[in-house]
Design an enzyme around this catalytic site. Sequence first.
Site, PDB file in Angstrom:
ATOM      1  CG  HIS A   1      -2.148   1.122   1.204  1.00 18.84           C
ATOM      2  ND1 HIS A   1      -2.021   2.343   1.492  1.00 18.84           N
ATOM      3  CD2 HIS A   1      -3.239   0.894   0.874  1.00 18.84           C
ATOM      4  CE1 HIS A   1      -2.960   2.887   1.394  1.00 18.84           C
ATOM      5  NE2 HIS A   1      -3.814   2.091   0.830  1.00 18.84           N
TER       6      HIS A   1
ATOM      7  CD  GLU B   1      -7.282  -1.717  -4.142  1.00 19.95           C
ATOM      8  OE1 GLU B   1      -6.793  -2.653  -4.819  1.00 19.95           O
ATOM      9  OE2 GLU B   1      -7.718  -0.708  -4.728  1.00 19.95           O
TER      10      GLU B   1
END
Length: 371
Positions: free
Chosen positions: A256, A311
């Site tokens: 991320h 996600e």
Amino acid sequence: MASVTGLEGIIAAETELSLVDGENGYLVYRRHEAKKLALDKSFEEVAYLLWHGELPTEEILVNFRNQWSAHRRLPETLKAALNLLPLECDMMSVLRTAISFLGTESVKKAAWPPQYESVLAYTALLPTIIAFKYRQSLGLQPIEPNPELDHVANYLYMLTGTVPQSVHVKVLTAYFVLAMEHGMNASTFAGRVVLSTQSDIASALCASIGAMKGPLHGGAPSEVLHMLDEIGTKDRAEAWLIEQLESGHRLMGFGHRIYKTSDPRAEALRQIMTELASEDPWFELAIHVEKLAVELLVVYKPGRKLYVNVEFYAAAVMRAIALPKSLFTPSFTASRMVGWTAHLLEQASCNRIFRPQSVYIGEMPTALQQT
């Protein structure tokens, strides 16, 4: 002069709404850890927290939910406007157009500052807009909101016409709470910039939706979903992951830009899915794939410290509730409306117009070069 392209690392505002700490891996909503709120609180409770600064009492919550439910029905004028849009129109464009239309409907109301009643109305109405246009695209009759259901359950009900399973409501509620707010992201910044000019709330929300529409910001976790679909079953997971890593491919859903350690949103979703794994095979598969992937990444990507991100588990949530890919980003938007509107209220409370500077890197006129 150091480059500030993209404004990365530049402080644009002070806020009491949320803290995104990527180094230590936590997300805070007004003094509360977001992952704990996701595990224990409803969508409405956390929305109230962001809008009002404290969690509601039971008495306040009952009244708040009644107010929320009263704003869910589509005005007939908006239905007529939505009916004019092409069926192939993408849902984010539908939402942008609907909010703009609603802004013209309320033109007689004070444009500045934004009113709390408008904040609640836009947030409550957005899932109804999505469900109305989605069912229309399938040639199905729209489903009217069910006042007996909460925000998340009612959204699933309006999409399908069936009261959803409690396990799916629980996990989607957690995801929606975790997606509700995330600092000064692109769409939040876009909305605050527009509102800082003392423009109206509909214009600010259209700016936010426009930013969310871009794939670099609101892109759905479709690649993670494709990965889970490809793997299919737990017994295929290890061989599939090894093949990807040895071929030099990325494992989608790991790493991320902000979080340099474990993503707290992914941690909360993992905990809920672990508790509910026996009730949905996609939860069980996602947990198994993450565990294997983390072990393999240590071997194939030593020193990279790649952790699962939100996600990854968002894809498992969407797959479990059978939400079509076309609704991933709109559903994310329905949740983020709370964060956007909370930021707009905060911007109005201590407003100063945004006016950054730029650095000219073009050529100078000849006459000025000689002076």
